[in-house]
Design a protein around this motif. Structure first.
Motif, PDB file in Angstrom:
ATOM      1  N   MET A 197     120.101  38.865 112.700  1.00 13.84           N
ATOM      2  CA  MET A 197     119.190  38.385 113.716  1.00 13.84           C
ATOM      3  C   MET A 197     119.065  39.426 114.829  1.00 13.84           C
ATOM      4  SD  MET A 197     119.286  34.901 115.851  1.00 13.84           S
ATOM      5  CE  MET A 197     118.260  34.703 117.256  1.00 13.84           C
ATOM      6  N   ILE A 198     117.900  39.484 115.439  1.00 11.36           N
ATOM      7  CA  ILE A 198     117.641  40.303 116.612  1.00 11.36           C
ATOM      8  C   ILE A 198     117.297  39.330 117.736  1.00 11.36           C
ATOM      9  CG2 ILE A 198     116.167  42.075 117.620  1.00 11.36           C
ATOM     10  CD1 ILE A 198     115.681  43.066 114.742  1.00 11.36           C
ATOM     11  N   SER A 199     117.901  39.538 118.909  1.00 14.50           N
ATOM     12  CA  SER A 199     117.667  38.622 120.022  1.00 14.50           C
ATOM     13  C   SER A 199     117.170  39.380 121.244  1.00 14.50           C
ATOM     14  CB  SER A 199     118.955  37.860 120.354  1.00 14.50           C
ATOM     15  OG  SER A 199     119.981  38.763 120.728  1.00 14.50           O
ATOM     16  N   ILE A 200     116.840  38.626 122.283  1.00 15.55           N
ATOM     17  CA  ILE A 200     116.351  39.209 123.526  1.00 15.55           C
ATOM     18  C   ILE A 200     117.083  38.536 124.687  1.00 15.55           C
ATOM     19  CG2 ILE A 200     114.387  37.614 123.633  1.00 15.55           C
ATOM     20  CD1 ILE A 200     112.773  39.980 124.863  1.00 15.55           C
ATOM     21  N   SER A 201     117.497  39.314 125.668  1.00 20.18           N
ATOM     22  CA  SER A 201     118.201  38.756 126.820  1.00 20.18           C
ATOM     23  C   SER A 201     117.208  38.006 127.706  1.00 20.18           C
ATOM     24  CB  SER A 201     118.892  39.860 127.622  1.00 20.18           C
ATOM     25  OG  SER A 201     117.934  40.639 128.316  1.00 20.18           O
ATOM     26  N   GLU A 202     117.741  37.167 128.569  1.00 27.35           N
ATOM     27  CA  GLU A 202     116.902  36.398 129.489  1.00 27.35           C
ATOM     28  C   GLU A 202     116.085  37.332 130.390  1.00 27.35           C
ATOM     29  OE1 GLU A 202     115.180  33.126 130.254  1.00 27.35           O
ATOM     30  OE2 GLU A 202     117.057  32.885 129.170  1.00 27.35           O
ATOM     31  N   LYS A 203     116.719  38.368 130.907  1.00 22.15           N
ATOM     32  CA  LYS A 203     116.036  39.316 131.791  1.00 22.15           C
ATOM     33  C   LYS A 203     114.911  40.055 131.054  1.00 22.15           C
ATOM     34  CE  LYS A 203     117.424  41.822 135.705  1.00 22.15           C
ATOM     35  NZ  LYS A 203     118.514  42.321 136.487  1.00 22.15           N
ATOM     36  N   ALA A 204     115.175  40.481 129.817  1.00 23.61           N
ATOM     37  CA  ALA A 204     114.159  41.173 129.024  1.00 23.61           C
ATOM     38  C   ALA A 204     113.017  40.217 128.677  1.00 23.61           C
ATOM     39  CB  ALA A 204     114.770  41.754 127.756  1.00 23.61           C
ATOM     40  N   ALA A 205     113.339  38.971 128.368  1.00 24.26           N
ATOM     41  CA  ALA A 205     112.304  37.993 128.033  1.00 24.26           C
ATOM     42  C   ALA A 205     111.373  37.772 129.220  1.00 24.26           C
ATOM     43  CB  ALA A 205     112.948  36.680 127.595  1.00 24.26           C
ATOM     44  N   GLU A 206     111.929  37.671 130.422  1.00 24.65           N
ATOM     45  CA  GLU A 206     111.106  37.499 131.620  1.00 24.65           C
ATOM     46  C   GLU A 206     110.167  38.690 131.810  1.00 24.65           C
ATOM     47  OE1 GLU A 206     113.575  36.779 135.054  1.00 24.65           O
ATOM     48  OE2 GLU A 206     114.684  35.193 134.004  1.00 24.65           O
ATOM     49  N   LYS A 207     110.687  39.898 131.652  1.00 23.97           N
ATOM     50  CA  LYS A 207     109.879  41.109 131.821  1.00 23.97           C
ATOM     51  C   LYS A 207     108.784  41.192 130.759  1.00 23.97           C
ATOM     52  CE  LYS A 207     108.865  44.991 133.814  1.00 23.97           C
ATOM     53  NZ  LYS A 207     108.220  45.000 135.121  1.00 23.97           N
ATOM     54  N   VAL A 208     109.114  40.884 129.510  1.00 28.76           N
ATOM     55  CA  VAL A 208     108.119  40.920 128.432  1.00 28.76           C
ATOM     56  C   VAL A 208     107.008  39.911 128.704  1.00 28.76           C
ATOM     57  CG1 VAL A 208     107.750  40.306 126.012  1.00 28.76           C
ATOM     58  CG2 VAL A 208     109.603  41.852 126.625  1.00 28.76           C
ATOM     59  N   LYS A 209     107.370  38.709 129.138  1.00 28.15           N
ATOM     60  CA  LYS A 209     106.350  37.693 129.426  1.00 28.15           C
ATOM     61  C   LYS A 209     105.408  38.168 130.524  1.00 28.15           C
ATOM     62  CE  LYS A 209     109.108  33.869 127.724  1.00 28.15           C
ATOM     63  NZ  LYS A 209     109.952  32.703 128.047  1.00 28.15           N
ATOM     64  N   GLN A 210     105.928  38.863 131.537  1.00 25.05           N
ATOM     65  CA  GLN A 210     105.077  39.437 132.585  1.00 25.05           C
ATOM     66  C   GLN A 210     104.149  40.496 131.996  1.00 25.05           C
ATOM     67  OE1 GLN A 210     107.680  41.149 135.504  1.00 25.05           O
ATOM     68  NE2 GLN A 210     108.394  39.173 136.273  1.00 25.05           N
ATOM     69  N   MET A 211     104.705  41.367 131.166  1.00 23.24           N
ATOM     70  CA  MET A 211     103.919  42.464 130.585  1.00 23.24           C
ATOM     71  C   MET A 211     102.818  41.960 129.665  1.00 23.24           C
ATOM     72  SD  MET A 211     106.984  45.175 129.878  1.00 23.24           S
ATOM     73  CE  MET A 211     105.918  46.534 129.355  1.00 23.24           C
ATOM     74  N   LEU A 212     103.076  40.873 128.941  1.00 23.29           N
ATOM     75  CA  LEU A 212     102.077  40.333 128.016  1.00 23.29           C
ATOM     76  C   LEU A 212     100.865  39.759 128.755  1.00 23.29           C
ATOM     77  CD1 LEU A 212     104.339  38.702 125.285  1.00 23.29           C
ATOM     78  CD2 LEU A 212     102.857  40.705 125.024  1.00 23.29           C
ATOM     79  N   LEU A 213     101.000  39.509 130.049  1.00 23.74           N
ATOM     80  CA  LEU A 213      99.879  39.003 130.853  1.00 23.74           C
ATOM     81  C   LEU A 213      98.962  40.124 131.323  1.00 23.74           C
ATOM     82  CD1 LEU A 213     101.769  36.365 133.036  1.00 23.74           C
ATOM     83  CD2 LEU A 213     100.308  35.935 131.038  1.00 23.74           C
ATOM     84  N   GLU A 214      99.388  41.369 131.191  1.00 25.13           N
ATOM     85  CA  GLU A 214      98.581  42.508 131.632  1.00 25.13           C
ATOM     86  C   GLU A 214      97.370  42.687 130.707  1.00 25.13           C
ATOM     87  OE1 GLU A 214     101.295  45.811 131.816  1.00 25.13           O
ATOM     88  OE2 GLU A 214     102.503  44.839 133.369  1.00 25.13           O
ATOM     89  N   PRO A 215      96.214  43.085 131.273  1.00 22.95           N
ATOM     90  CA  PRO A 215      94.974  43.212 130.485  1.00 22.95           C
ATOM     91  C   PRO A 215      95.107  44.103 129.248  1.00 22.95           C
ATOM     92  CG  PRO A 215      94.514  43.472 132.818  1.00 22.95           C
ATOM     93  CD  PRO A 215      96.005  43.396 132.685  1.00 22.95           C
ATOM     94  N   GLU A 216      95.869  45.201 129.347  1.00 22.20           N
ATOM     95  CA  GLU A 216      95.982  46.105 128.197  1.00 22.20           C
ATOM     96  C   GLU A 216      96.764  45.500 127.032  1.00 22.20           C
ATOM     97  OE1 GLU A 216      98.997  47.465 131.317  1.00 22.20           O
ATOM     98  OE2 GLU A 216      96.894  46.946 131.325  1.00 22.20           O
ATOM     99  N   GLN A 217      97.438  44.382 127.271  1.00 19.39           N
ATOM    100  CA  GLN A 217      98.176  43.705 126.192  1.00 19.39           C
ATOM    101  C   GLN A 217      97.412  42.497 125.661  1.00 19.39           C
ATOM    102  OE1 GLN A 217     100.483  45.455 125.114  1.00 19.39           O
ATOM    103  NE2 GLN A 217     100.905  46.703 126.899  1.00 19.39           N
ATOM    104  N   SER A 218      96.177  42.343 126.043  1.00 19.03           N
ATOM    105  CA  SER A 218      95.360  41.206 125.635  1.00 19.03           C
ATOM    106  C   SER A 218      95.372  41.031 124.115  1.00 19.03           C
ATOM    107  CB  SER A 218      93.927  41.406 126.115  1.00 19.03           C
ATOM    108  OG  SER A 218      93.127  40.322 125.721  1.00 19.03           O
ATOM    109  N   GLY A 219      95.662  39.821 123.678  1.00 17.93           N
ATOM    110  CA  GLY A 219      95.678  39.511 122.252  1.00 17.93           C
ATOM    111  C   GLY A 219      96.992  39.810 121.558  1.00 17.93           C
ATOM    112  N   LYS A 220      97.886  40.475 122.251  1.00 18.77           N
ATOM    113  CA  LYS A 220      99.177  40.817 121.652  1.00 18.77           C
ATOM    114  C   LYS A 220     100.203  39.761 122.046  1.00 18.77           C
ATOM    115  CE  LYS A 220      98.081  45.688 121.638  1.00 18.77           C
ATOM    116  NZ  LYS A 220      98.397  47.005 122.153  1.00 18.77           N
ATOM    117  N   ASN A 221     100.932  39.269 121.064  1.00 20.45           N
ATOM    118  CA  ASN A 221     101.909  38.222 121.339  1.00 20.45           C
ATOM    119  C   ASN A 221     103.230  38.443 120.610  1.00 20.45           C
ATOM    120  OD1 ASN A 221     100.914  37.777 118.820  1.00 20.45           O
ATOM    121  ND2 ASN A 221     100.668  35.572 119.046  1.00 20.45           N
ATOM    122  N   LEU A 222     103.389  39.591 119.974  1.00 14.66           N
ATOM    123  CA  LEU A 222     104.618  39.902 119.238  1.00 14.66           C
ATOM    124  C   LEU A 222     105.301  41.113 119.853  1.00 14.66           C
ATOM    125  CD1 LEU A 222     103.188  39.736 115.603  1.00 14.66           C
ATOM    126  CD2 LEU A 222     104.412  37.927 116.802  1.00 14.66           C
TER     127      LEU A 222
END
Length: 97
Positions: free
Chosen positions: A1-26
């Motif tokens: 299994m590969i996991s993600i820390s709470e801090k990394a998950a928060e940062k990724v969720k912020q980054m996925l909201l940026e316009p250049e990441q539009s449509g990307k969810n993985l």
């Protein structure tokens, strides 16, 4: 299994909201040629997985990687830090030597 820390998950969720990441969810993680040991870690965002990808759900996010990379990443946690060494994502791999 590969996991993600709470801090990394928060940062990724912020980054996925940026316009250049539009449509990307993985979060695509992989091991590529390069670096001191001949291998280095890579993280990207993606909109699609392939049939041969390994998939992991953690903290409301989906992480994917190709089968070759998975061999090197088993048990790894994707983390994020803002320490004195700089800020950014890093891989905590218990198998790395």
């Amino acid at each position: 299994m590969i996991s993600i820390s709470e801090k990394a998950a928060e940062k990724v969720k912020q980054m996925l909201l940026e316009p250049e990441q539009s449509g990307k969810n993985l979060i695509r993680v992989s091991v590529v040629s390069g670096g001191c040991s001949g291998l280095s870690y890579k993280m990207d965002f993606d909109s699609q997985s392939t049939e041969t990808d390994e998939k992991f759900e953690d903290k409301g996010l989906t992480l994917v990687c190709d089968k070759k990379s998975f061999f090197y990443l088993i048990g790894t946690e994707l983390d994020y830090s803002e320490g004195l060494q700089g800020k950014g994502f890093h891989f905590v791999n218990p198998n790395a030597s």
